[in-house]
Design a protein around this motif. Structure first.
Motif, PDB file in Angstrom:
ATOM      1  N   VAL A  89       0.869  -1.247   0.060  1.00  0.00           N
ATOM      2  CA  VAL A  89      -0.138  -0.045  -0.077  1.00  0.00           C
ATOM      3  C   VAL A  89       0.746   1.128   0.053  1.00  0.00           C
ATOM      4  CG1 VAL A  89      -1.485   1.168   1.289  1.00  0.00           C
ATOM      5  CG2 VAL A  89      -1.925  -1.064   0.989  1.00  0.00           C
ATOM      6  N   ALA A  90       2.035   1.294   0.622  1.00  0.00           N
ATOM      7  CA  ALA A  90       2.851   2.558   0.698  1.00  0.00           C
ATOM      8  C   ALA A  90       3.479   2.789  -0.617  1.00  0.00           C
ATOM      9  CB  ALA A  90       4.296   1.971   1.701  1.00  0.00           C
ATOM     10  N   GLY A  91       3.451   1.774  -1.603  1.00  0.00           N
ATOM     11  CA  GLY A  91       4.044   1.969  -2.771  1.00  0.00           C
ATOM     12  C   GLY A  91       3.019   2.101  -3.877  1.00  0.00           C
ATOM     13  N   HIS A  92       1.714   1.623  -3.585  1.00  0.00           N
ATOM     14  CA  HIS A  92       0.762   1.490  -4.484  1.00  0.00           C
ATOM     15  C   HIS A  92      -0.539   2.031  -4.346  1.00  0.00           C
ATOM     16  CE1 HIS A  92       3.233  -1.063  -7.198  1.00  0.00           C
ATOM     17  NE2 HIS A  92       3.639  -1.445  -6.123  1.00  0.00           N
ATOM     18  N   GLY A  93      -0.936   2.622  -2.982  1.00  0.00           N
ATOM     19  CA  GLY A  93      -2.123   2.921  -2.565  1.00  0.00           C
ATOM     20  C   GLY A  93      -2.815   1.991  -2.157  1.00  0.00           C
ATOM     21  N   ASP A  94      -4.081   2.138  -1.526  1.00  0.00           N
ATOM     22  CA  ASP A  94      -4.954   1.023  -0.895  1.00  0.00           C
ATOM     23  C   ASP A  94      -6.180   0.514  -1.682  1.00  0.00           C
ATOM     24  OD1 ASP A  94      -6.635   3.340  -0.869  1.00  0.00           O
ATOM     25  OD2 ASP A  94      -6.715   3.427   1.414  1.00  0.00           O
ATOM     26  N   GLY A  95      -6.074   1.196  -2.912  1.00  0.00           N
ATOM     27  CA  GLY A  95      -7.313   0.957  -4.122  1.00  0.00           C
ATOM     28  C   GLY A  95      -7.666  -0.520  -4.127  1.00  0.00           C
ATOM     29  N   LEU A  96      -6.384  -1.296  -4.605  1.00  0.00           N
ATOM     30  CA  LEU A  96      -6.784  -2.868  -5.101  1.00  0.00           C
ATOM     31  C   LEU A  96      -6.982  -3.659  -3.498  1.00  0.00           C
ATOM     32  CD1 LEU A  96      -6.365  -4.996  -6.716  1.00  0.00           C
ATOM     33  CD2 LEU A  96      -4.151  -5.241  -6.511  1.00  0.00           C
ATOM     34  N   ALA A  97      -6.167  -2.987  -2.490  1.00  0.00           N
ATOM     35  CA  ALA A  97      -6.342  -3.854  -1.003  1.00  0.00           C
ATOM     36  C   ALA A  97      -8.069  -3.691  -0.800  1.00  0.00           C
ATOM     37  CB  ALA A  97      -5.384  -3.129   0.080  1.00  0.00           C
ATOM     38  N   LEU A  98      -8.454  -2.544  -0.911  1.00  0.00           N
ATOM     39  CA  LEU A  98      -9.762  -2.219  -0.442  1.00  0.00           C
ATOM     40  C   LEU A  98     -10.599  -2.993  -1.154  1.00  0.00           C
ATOM     41  CD1 LEU A  98      -9.798   1.515   0.512  1.00  0.00           C
ATOM     42  CD2 LEU A  98     -10.375  -0.261   2.058  1.00  0.00           C
ATOM     43  N   PHE A  99     -10.420  -2.950  -2.565  1.00  0.00           N
ATOM     44  CA  PHE A  99     -11.397  -3.869  -3.572  1.00  0.00           C
ATOM     45  C   PHE A  99     -11.327  -5.389  -3.267  1.00  0.00           C
ATOM     46  CE2 PHE A  99     -11.627  -6.360  -7.233  1.00  0.00           C
ATOM     47  CZ  PHE A  99     -13.124  -6.280  -7.916  1.00  0.00           C
ATOM     48  N   LEU A 100      -9.997  -5.770  -2.957  1.00  0.00           N
ATOM     49  CA  LEU A 100      -9.866  -7.343  -2.749  1.00  0.00           C
ATOM     50  C   LEU A 100     -10.657  -7.790  -1.432  1.00  0.00           C
ATOM     51  CD1 LEU A 100      -6.416  -8.068  -4.176  1.00  0.00           C
ATOM     52  CD2 LEU A 100      -8.574  -8.905  -5.029  1.00  0.00           C
ATOM     53  N   ALA A 101     -10.561  -6.802  -0.341  1.00  0.00           N
ATOM     54  CA  ALA A 101     -10.894  -7.141   0.752  1.00  0.00           C
ATOM     55  C   ALA A 101     -12.427  -7.234   0.913  1.00  0.00           C
ATOM     56  CB  ALA A 101     -10.703  -6.087   1.867  1.00  0.00           C
ATOM     57  N   ARG A 102     -13.229  -6.412   0.208  1.00  0.00           N
ATOM     58  CA  ARG A 102     -14.568  -6.606  -0.007  1.00  0.00           C
ATOM     59  C   ARG A 102     -15.261  -7.757  -0.977  1.00  0.00           C
ATOM     60  NH1 ARG A 102     -19.128  -3.691   1.642  1.00  0.00           N
ATOM     61  NH2 ARG A 102     -20.785  -5.085   1.008  1.00  0.00           N
ATOM     62  N   TYR A 103     -14.327  -7.855  -1.881  1.00  0.00           N
ATOM     63  CA  TYR A 103     -14.533  -8.669  -3.066  1.00  0.00           C
ATOM     64  C   TYR A 103     -14.579 -10.150  -2.357  1.00  0.00           C
ATOM     65  CZ  TYR A 103     -14.422 -11.697  -7.215  1.00  0.00           C
ATOM     66  OH  TYR A 103     -14.601 -12.958  -7.995  1.00  0.00           O
ATOM     67  N   VAL A 104     -13.469 -10.491  -1.567  1.00  0.00           N
ATOM     68  CA  VAL A 104     -13.404 -11.732  -0.994  1.00  0.00           C
ATOM     69  C   VAL A 104     -14.536 -11.975   0.120  1.00  0.00           C
ATOM     70  CG1 VAL A 104     -12.015 -13.232   0.531  1.00  0.00           C
ATOM     71  CG2 VAL A 104     -10.900 -11.606  -1.241  1.00  0.00           C
ATOM     72  N   GLN A 105     -14.893 -10.972   0.655  1.00  0.00           N
ATOM     73  CA  GLN A 105     -16.004 -11.134   1.619  1.00  0.00           C
ATOM     74  C   GLN A 105     -17.278 -11.542   0.936  1.00  0.00           C
ATOM     75  OE1 GLN A 105     -17.069  -7.413   3.607  1.00  0.00           O
ATOM     76  NE2 GLN A 105     -18.053  -8.616   5.265  1.00  0.00           N
ATOM     77  N   ASP A 106     -17.412 -10.613  -0.039  1.00  0.00           N
ATOM     78  CA  ASP A 106     -18.762 -10.793  -0.789  1.00  0.00           C
ATOM     79  C   ASP A 106     -18.913 -12.167  -1.378  1.00  0.00           C
ATOM     80  OD1 ASP A 106     -19.364  -8.408  -0.074  1.00  0.00           O
ATOM     81  OD2 ASP A 106     -19.027  -7.626  -2.018  1.00  0.00           O
ATOM     82  N   GLU A 107     -17.619 -12.714  -2.027  1.00  0.00           N
ATOM     83  CA  GLU A 107     -17.512 -13.905  -2.830  1.00  0.00           C
ATOM     84  C   GLU A 107     -17.811 -15.163  -1.720  1.00  0.00           C
ATOM     85  OE1 GLU A 107     -17.172 -16.976  -5.975  1.00  0.00           O
ATOM     86  OE2 GLU A 107     -17.712 -14.625  -5.786  1.00  0.00           O
ATOM     87  N   VAL A 108     -17.125 -15.021  -0.532  1.00  0.00           N
ATOM     88  CA  VAL A 108     -17.532 -16.146   0.478  1.00  0.00           C
ATOM     89  C   VAL A 108     -18.910 -16.363   0.940  1.00  0.00           C
ATOM     90  CG1 VAL A 108     -16.665 -16.607   2.729  1.00  0.00           C
ATOM     91  CG2 VAL A 108     -15.075 -16.014   1.317  1.00  0.00           C
ATOM     92  N   SER A 109     -19.606 -14.830   0.949  1.00  0.00           N
ATOM     93  CA  SER A 109     -20.751 -15.047   1.385  1.00  0.00           C
ATOM     94  C   SER A 109     -21.932 -15.550   0.290  1.00  0.00           C
ATOM     95  CB  SER A 109     -21.248 -13.700   1.610  1.00  0.00           C
ATOM     96  OG  SER A 109     -20.442 -13.024   2.656  1.00  0.00           O
TER      97      SER A 109
END
Length: 310
Positions: A263-283
């Motif tokens: 995140v320090a090098g690339h920002g938190d955009g992808l991390a935020l997207f994946l965190a929600r995507y994984v949660q929704d996909e598991v649900s």
């Protein structure tokens, strides 16, 4: 054969060995004796071993070494630590005391097939681009008896494994130290074992290596035996059982450090997207396994909670 005391490491007298073997031990002389017999049974003989006694009884270790003095032919030495510094520090002390082309950690409770070193050395000699090689492994369950140790069962370790990949190592460690011969030069390139993650030091080191080099896999005959004693405690216990909570803690810590660095090098955009995507996909996948009645009840509860929040 020479030994050392205190907190100073030492280098073995002969510097021409192909393989350096690090044996970590503490107050387990019976296991250490078995481990040295195991090493001495290797068909490949161009090795040197250093026993790192991590704060245990030095006299007991010296007696075990003395018992194999003739067969060892000066190839075994020891470093005695006055205080226990942990698994990672013990590994680093051993590696720094050896000068061979290849390194392997042979903890005092694990075992090899007599062809382990011959097969793994041959692989690395033939595949100069590989940073190391992993042998197929079997978990062997055992218990202590009045006369030694008794095997109680065996199961394959990762039986479907066909290759060591960085992608799979990101999920979970796919091999244990007893199965892994690697190039000593890797420590010059990526550093030593991290001493602040002592319950996951091998996995963290493996990740650094696999990010830069392929790791080979000998998928045929079982050549390494990961010995486990699920019901043992104290000195005879396995780290995977005794340090289970620490494994989980350091696993999460290593992942969190890596995420923050990304995140320090690339920002938190992808991390935020994946965190929600994984949660929704598991649900979603869990929802597909529910019956129609369970889904209707769940939907009704969600509507009820939504109305209460208004």
């Amino acid at each position: 054969m020479s030994t050392s005391s205190g907190d100073e490491t030492m280098t073995l007298d002969a510097a021409s060995e192909r393989v350096g073997i690090v044996v970590r031990t503490k107050d387990r002389p019976a296991m250490l004796a078995r481990a040295l017999d195991d090493i001495l049974s290797q068909r490949f003989e161009d090795w040197r071993a250093v026993i790192v006694n991590d704060g245990g009884d030095s006299a007991a270790v010296d007696r075990v070494i003395a018992a194999v003095r003739v067969a060892a032919r000066g190839r075994i030495s020891a470093v005695h630590r006055s205080d226990s510094k942990g698994r990672s520090a013990a590994a680093n002390i051993g590696v720094q005391a050896l000068t061979g082309d290849y390194v392997v950690l042979h903890d005092d409770d694990d075992l090899w097939h007599p062809d382990f070193l011959a097969a793994t050395v041959d692989w690395l000699d033939r595949n100069p681009g590989d940073g190391g090689v992993v042998a197929r492994t079997e978990i062997v369950y055992e218990r202590e008896t009045a006369t030694g140790f008794e095997e109680t069962g065996r199961v394959p370790f990762w039986p479907a494994l066909t290759a060591i990949t960085y992608a799979e190592l990101l999920q979970v460690n796919r091999f244990v130290p007893i199965a892994y011969l690697y190039r000593r030069s890797l420590h010059d390139e990526v550093g030593y074992y991290r001493e602040d993650v002592h319950a996951a030091e091998d996995w963290e080191f493996n990740l650094r290596v696999a990010a830069r080099h392929p790791i080979g896999f000998l998928g045929g005959q079982v050549l390494a035996y990961w010995m486990q004693r699920p019901n043992s405690t104290g000195a005879l216990g396995n780290s995977m059982f005794l340090l289970e909570s620490e494994h989980e803690y350091y696993d999460r810590r290593i992942r969190d450090e890596a995420l923050r660095a990304y995140v320090a090098g690339h920002g938190d955009g992808l991390a935020l997207f994946l965190a929600r995507y994984v949660q929704d996909e598991v649900s979603r996948q869990l929802d597909e396994r529910r019956t129609i009645g369970q889904r209707l009840v769940g939907a009704a509860r969600r509507r009820w909670r939504a109305r209460r929040m208004r």
